[in-house]
Design an enzyme around this catalytic site. Structure first.
Site, PDB file in Angstrom:
ATOM      1  N   LYS A 220      -3.605  -1.252  14.309  1.00 41.06           N
ATOM      2  CA  LYS A 220      -2.822  -0.250  15.017  1.00 41.06           C
ATOM      3  C   LYS A 220      -3.280  -0.150  16.477  1.00 41.06           C
ATOM      4  CE  LYS A 220      -3.303   2.569  11.512  1.00 41.06           C
ATOM      5  NZ  LYS A 220      -3.253   1.897  10.221  1.00 41.06           N
TER       6      LYS A 220
ATOM      7  N   GLU B 216       0.836  -1.211   0.000  1.00 36.82           N
ATOM      8  CA  GLU B 216       0.000   0.000   0.000  1.00 36.82           C
ATOM      9  C   GLU B 216       0.868   1.257   0.000  1.00 36.82           C
ATOM     10  OE1 GLU B 216      -1.336   1.976   3.254  1.00 36.82           O
ATOM     11  OE2 GLU B 216      -0.986   0.394   4.718  1.00 36.82           O
TER      12      GLU B 216
HETATM   13  N1  PSU Z   1      -0.201   0.831   8.679  1.00 41.86           N
HETATM   14  C1  PSU Z   1       0.871   1.593   9.039  1.00 41.86           C
HETATM   15  N2  PSU Z   1       0.784   2.950   8.804  1.00 41.86           N
HETATM   16  C2  PSU Z   1      -0.306   3.525   8.174  1.00 41.86           C
HETATM   17  C3  PSU Z   1      -1.421   2.708   7.790  1.00 41.86           C
HETATM   18  C4  PSU Z   1      -1.304   1.365   8.076  1.00 41.86           C
HETATM   19  O1  PSU Z   1       1.874   1.087   9.581  1.00 41.86           O
HETATM   20  O2  PSU Z   1      -0.316   4.738   7.947  1.00 41.86           O
HETATM   21  C5  PSU Z   1      -2.631   3.312   7.069  1.00 41.86           C
HETATM   22  C6  PSU Z   1      -3.274   2.229   6.191  1.00 41.86           C
HETATM   23  O3  PSU Z   1      -3.309   2.729   4.876  1.00 41.86           O
HETATM   24  C7  PSU Z   1      -4.660   2.046   6.751  1.00 41.86           C
HETATM   25  C8  PSU Z   1      -4.957   3.429   7.247  1.00 41.86           C
HETATM   26  O4  PSU Z   1      -5.571   1.592   5.785  1.00 41.86           O
HETATM   27  O5  PSU Z   1      -3.714   3.785   7.879  1.00 41.86           O
HETATM   28  C9  PSU Z   1      -6.157   3.463   8.162  1.00 41.86           C
HETATM   29  O6  PSU Z   1      -6.665   4.759   8.190  1.00 41.86           O
HETATM   30  P1  PSU Z   1      -8.154   5.041   8.761  1.00 41.86           P
HETATM   31  O7  PSU Z   1      -8.042   4.681  10.213  1.00 41.86           O
HETATM   32  O8  PSU Z   1      -8.369   6.517   8.511  1.00 41.86           O
HETATM   33  O9  PSU Z   1      -9.063   4.163   7.983  1.00 41.86           O
END
Ligand code: PSU
Ligand code: MN
Length: 317
Positions: A172, A38
């Site tokens: 996370k 990604e």
């Molecule tokens: N994993 C990481 N760093 C990130 C992300 C994932 O180590 O920045 C990103 C991914 O792209 C994931 C997003 O889909 O954070 C989630 O964001 P939100 O909580 O706004 O959906």
């Protein structure tokens, strides 16, 4: 309309809005192992200039293991699966890159926009292009403030409907991990602990929550993918939850302290929507003197390596 002539929408140019790089197209044709990567982690998840170094390093790790990397991003209204060196650099350095979840893809393509893809958008584009294995850091999930904000990452619902194997270090740790695991169960998303019976905690090797299934080798993961195919059930993702090695994890006490401060700052600053996750990650990097960043990078590297080994194994079946 956008200034860049190549940014014209597909109905004007007659070109398909999804572009596979030549290398990716060939690898797909020859059924060689591929790993999708990604781009939001590059553009919004990591500070410059480490982000570009990391983007390159991750692709190199995939190659070293004998697979082909396919970093995914939207550039000038076209979704790219597999980026050239220049395109990768642009993802890391262009401050105009938006953060694109799955629902943002159509407007981005229609309006000629550029953006990095989150887990939801990347999984979707990867699966549609025929890629089966995807590596990232930590998935999005249910935020701790869910009861007031209803903030649940679009990652979860998309993974519930997309047949792809995602190697990650859990979700996370800024999230409500038990609530996220519950949602994954409700949504029918498979979860395997890789070499562990505990769900990983992203920056931490363990979130303390149990997982129901433990696998120990890439071959066992490939066997699960095979069994899913034979069952031919409704499409859904398989999560391979791979912990960051204990000697590279963030100190758990420091983690808890810094996270409490980050959540508070997020509330005080009124940060909402797509900005929440990048805000929290950046705040943690600052508050831990960069230690959370190192743990994040260690987790992603391990996941990318493992995803490549799984892809190599899966290509043999
Ligand atoms: N994993 C990481 N760093 C990130 C992300 C994932 O180590 O920045 C990103 C991914 O792209 C994931 C997003 O889909 O954070 C989630 O964001 P939100 O909580 O706004 O959906
Ligand atoms: Mn969100």
């Amino acid at each position: 309309m956008p200034q860049n002539p190549s940014a014209r929408p597909s109905w004007e140019t007659g070109r398909h809005p999804t572009v596979l790089s030549e290398e990716v197209r060939e690898a797909l044709g020859e059924q060689r192992p591929l790993v999708a990567l990604e781009s939001t982690i590059i553009s919004h998840g990591l500070p410059r200039p480490r982000n570009l170094d990391t983007a390159r390093e991750l692709e190199e790790l995939v190659r070293k293991a004998g697979a082909v990397p396919a970093t995914i991003a939207v550039l000038d209204g076209r979704a790219h699966v597999g980026l050239s060196a220049d395109q990768l650099e642009r993802v890391a350095e262009d401050p105009g890159m938006r953060k694109l979840g799955h629902r943002d893809l159509a407007p981005a393509l229609a309006l000629g926009a550029s953006g990095a893809t989150t887990v939801s958008a990347t999984s979707f584009l990867a699966a549609r292009s025929g890629l089966e294995i995807f590596a990232t850091g930590g998935l999005g999930g249910v935020h701790r403030a869910w009861t007031t904000t209803q903030d649940e990452s679009a990652d979860l619902r998309l993974l519930a409907r997309t047949g792809i194997t995602v190697v990650c270090s859990g979700v996370k740790s800024i999230l409500d991990v038990p609530a996220t695991l519950q949602r994954l169960e409700t949504l029918g998303v498979g979860v395997l602990g890789y070499g562990t019976d505990r769900f990983p905690g992203f920056y931490l090797s363990s979130s303390g929550e149990p997982v129901d299934w433990t696998v120990r080798t890439p071959r066992e993961v490939a066997a699960v993918i095979r069994a899913r195919r034979e069952l031919d059930g409704p499409p859904s993702a398989l999560i391979v939850a791979n912990p960051v090695p204990e000697d590279e994890q963030l100190d758990p006490a420091l983690h808890d302290r810094a996270l409490a401060g980050a959540l508070e700052a997020c509330r005080e600053n009124g940060v909402t929507g797509q900005a929440v996750t990048p805000f929290l990650l950046e705040h943690l990097t600052r508050e831990t003197g960069g230690a959370s960043l190192e743990a994040n990078l260690a987790a992603v590297r391990g996941n990318v390596r493992l995803a490549a080994l799984i892809a190599v194994e899966w290509a043999r079946w």
